[in-house]
Design a protein around this motif. Structure first.
Motif, mmCIF file in Angstrom:
data_model
loop_
_atom_site.group_PDB
_atom_site.id
_atom_site.type_symbol
_atom_site.label_atom_id
_atom_site.label_comp_id
_atom_site.label_asym_id
_atom_site.label_seq_id
_atom_site.Cartn_x
_atom_site.Cartn_y
_atom_site.Cartn_z
ATOM 1 N N TYR A 109 0.838 -1.209 0.000
ATOM 2 C CA TYR A 109 0.000 0.000 0.000
ATOM 3 C C TYR A 109 0.868 1.253 0.000
ATOM 4 C CZ TYR A 109 -2.527 3.767 2.582
ATOM 5 O OH TYR A 109 -3.026 4.962 3.019
ATOM 6 N N GLY A 111 0.739 5.751 -1.510
ATOM 7 C CA GLY A 111 -0.188 6.778 -1.967
ATOM 8 C C GLY A 111 0.500 8.070 -2.318
ATOM 9 N N GLY A 113 -0.502 12.440 -2.302
ATOM 10 C CA GLY A 113 -1.394 13.591 -2.189
ATOM 11 C C GLY A 113 -1.174 14.481 -3.393
ATOM 12 N N THR A 146 -4.978 10.882 -2.763
ATOM 13 C CA THR A 146 -5.784 11.574 -1.758
ATOM 14 C C THR A 146 -6.172 12.994 -2.176
ATOM 15 O OG1 THR A 146 -3.755 12.251 -0.643
ATOM 16 C CG2 THR A 146 -4.767 10.217 0.118
ATOM 17 N N ILE A 270 3.885 -0.817 3.848
ATOM 18 C CA ILE A 270 3.712 0.515 3.277
ATOM 19 C C ILE A 270 5.068 1.171 3.024
ATOM 20 C CG2 ILE A 270 2.599 2.757 3.597
ATOM 21 C CD1 ILE A 270 0.988 1.417 5.936
ATOM 22 N N TYR A 279 0.976 8.964 10.673
ATOM 23 C CA TYR A 279 -0.287 8.309 10.303
ATOM 24 C C TYR A 279 -0.248 6.846 10.693
ATOM 25 C CZ TYR A 279 -2.264 11.825 7.108
ATOM 26 O OH TYR A 279 -2.832 12.928 6.570
ATOM 27 N N PHE A 280 0.858 6.233 10.350
ATOM 28 C CA PHE A 280 0.882 4.785 10.460
ATOM 29 C C PHE A 280 1.191 4.316 11.871
ATOM 30 C CE2 PHE A 280 1.661 5.745 5.897
ATOM 31 C CZ PHE A 280 0.352 5.482 5.531
#
Ligand code: TRP
Length: 494
Positions: A109, A111, A113, A146, A270, A279-280
């Motif tokens: 996973y 990502g 922004g 995101t 991740i 966050y994690f």
């Protein structure tokens, strides 16, 4: 592994937003929304201290022993960014290797922004690395775009604008070469209204209930006047690490109400820049408290990339000369490196021959450490540069050849990424992967509690990789609760 000393990767901020008065000394600041290098009394911007951040956040540094095990388990020589510690830190990477050894699935996973339409090398490198991980492990991958996050956090951005950035950035990401069969890319504003997001939604609502305002304030520095969407978004970036958020990837029904405990049990890893760690940590601290607990996601952290200006510079979308953009022409790349890449060479040719240069602060050399795979060749460049045999112009020439090649290959691939290709990557669907075809370790033994062991996956494993008993699980949940309360108390004191 007997390899020459890995060339170092000097690193500096790539934050688009960081600004600081040069006159005031301050420590380094690293969080998901603000990345600033330390500044000394004289106003000099210092290099990031990555060991300090790893220590502060209690992550593990990647060491030779771990990389040796990585090679043994996967049969692949570690990527140069691991060898050279551009990816320098991790949490629980060993457990992912254990999972792989047992021939069990895990989820990749990552990502982005989408805050601008132009991606530069600082943006593409984490995805290049993720693609490599996908090739090595042959596992399913989700990439979260995101647009909601950027809309919420960037005062000036409007929704249609960030949505367009997300589409353009997703096409850039696809150009890196992800295998569509194994990759689901989603733009939040699309996926969260698609009807395929029911379990994602249930996960995020449940997770939102577990986290208090004080907790997110503590983790992210939110305050009373922070918009409420920011709080809620944190939960979304967290539950995106739960395989149970994407039942369709495993061909499971996502329209039914009940989430799948066996999917929740699938581990996740991740790859991300170190600034995303808060966050994690939040998800790692709370995932076992979910009704269908998920294991703590593993992490592999990267440093920040050096801007063209070298120490003190920032790769920024608003400064075209700060970075090499994936849309640059060959001529632009050449000019940027020749004119703007900070040189570790001497003022004059004579002096350089006499005193030699410093490759550690030479941006052309640093960029070569990102892309030149041959360790010996790099060591030779560094050596000859130090001795004044290799000139600044020679180093830049090597760098230009490397970078123009990289950008050109990217652009050729990008030209083929049509709207249809994007549609296919973003369509919720069953993915196909092989995983480890030759497991060397037996699958974990079944635990007594059905909830703990479903479909060959352990919901939670202890330090020794053994499944937790129901009692251990309860104890852990209790400890997590105490920890949470403690954090909450601390946060409310701030
Ligand atoms: N918050 C990240 C950003 O601003 C985007 C993101 C979402 C992400 N999920 C992620 C990054 C997982 C790394 C890993 O860029």
């Amino acid at each position: 592994m007997t390899e020459p000393e890995p060339p170092s990767v000097a690193a500096l901020s790539l934050a688009d937003t960081a600004t600081h008065p040069a006159s005031k000394a301050h420590e380094q600041e690293i969080n998901p929304w603000d990345v600033q290098a330390a500044v000394d009394e004289q106003g000099n911007v210092l290099a990031f201290d990555y060991e300090a951040i790893s220590q502060k956040w209690n992550t593990k540094l990647i060491d030779d022993a771990l990389l040796e095990r990585f090679e043994r388990v996967t049969g692949h020589k570690p990527h140069r960014w691991l060898r050279r510690r551009l990816f320098f830190s991790h949490r629980d990477l060993e457990l992912i290797l254990d999972t792989y050894e047992r021939g069990e699935d895990f989820l990749l996973y990552t990502g982005r922004g989408p805050s601008s339409d132009s991606m530069h090398i600082g943006h593409t490198i984490p995805f290049e690395f993720t693609k490599w991980l996908q090739d090595v492990f042959d596992m399913p991958l989700v990439i979260m775009m995101t647009d909601d996050e950027k809309f919420l956090f960037k005062e000036k951005l409007k929704q249609p604008e960030v949505y367009q950035f997300a589409r353009d950035n997703a096409k850039d990401i696809i150009s890196i070469g992800f295998d569509v069969k194994k990759t689901f890319i989603y733009i939040d504003s699309e996926f969260f209204t698609s009807g395929y997001n029911r379990h994602f939604n249930l996960n995020s609502t449940e997770f939102e209930k577990l986290i208090t305002n004080n907790q997110v304030r503590g983790a992210f520095g939110f305050h009373g006047s922070t918009n409420i969407g920011s709080n809620a978004f944190a939960a979304k970036q967290c539950v995106a690490a739960f395989a149970s958020s994407y039942p369709f990837i495993w061909g499971q029904d996502c329209k039914t109400y009940n989430r799948s405990a066996n999917l929740a049990a699938i581990p996740c890893i991740i790859p991300c820049a170190i600034d995303q760690d808060p966050y994690f940590r939040l998800v790692r601290e709370n995932c076992l408290r979910m009704d269908q607990p998920s294991p703590k996601p593993a992490l592999i952290h990267s440093k920040f990339l050096t801007a063209l200006q070298g120490a003190g510079g920032k790769m920024s979308a608003s400064n075209p000369n700060s970075a090499i953009f994936m849309s640059d022409t060959e001529k632009q790349v050449k000019n940027k490196i020749n004119k703007h890449a900070f040189s570790g060479g001497q003022e004059t040719l004579e002096l350089h021959k006499e005193l030699g240069g410093n490759p550690d602060i030479d941006v052309a050399y640093q960029y070569l450490t990102y892309f030149e795979d041959d360790d010996e060749k790099l060591t030779k460049f560094a050596d000859e540069y130090r001795k004044g045999i290799m000139m600044t112009g020679d180093m830049k020439k090597e760098c230009i050849a490397m970078m123009t090649g990289y950008v050109k290959r990217f652009q050729e691939a990008r030209a083929n990424v049509t709207d249809e290709v994007l549609e296919e990557f973003t369509r919720p669907r069953r993915l196909e992967w092989k995983g480890n075809q030759n497991p060397t370790k037996p699958k974990l033994e079944k635990a007594d509690d059905k909830k703990l062991e479903v479909g060959g996956h352990k919901v939670a494993v202890g330090e020794d990789g053994k499944p937790l008993t129901k009692n251990q699980q309860k104890k852990l949940a209790k400890l997590a609760e105490i920890e949470r309360k403690k954090k909450e108390k601390e946060a409310s004191k701030q």
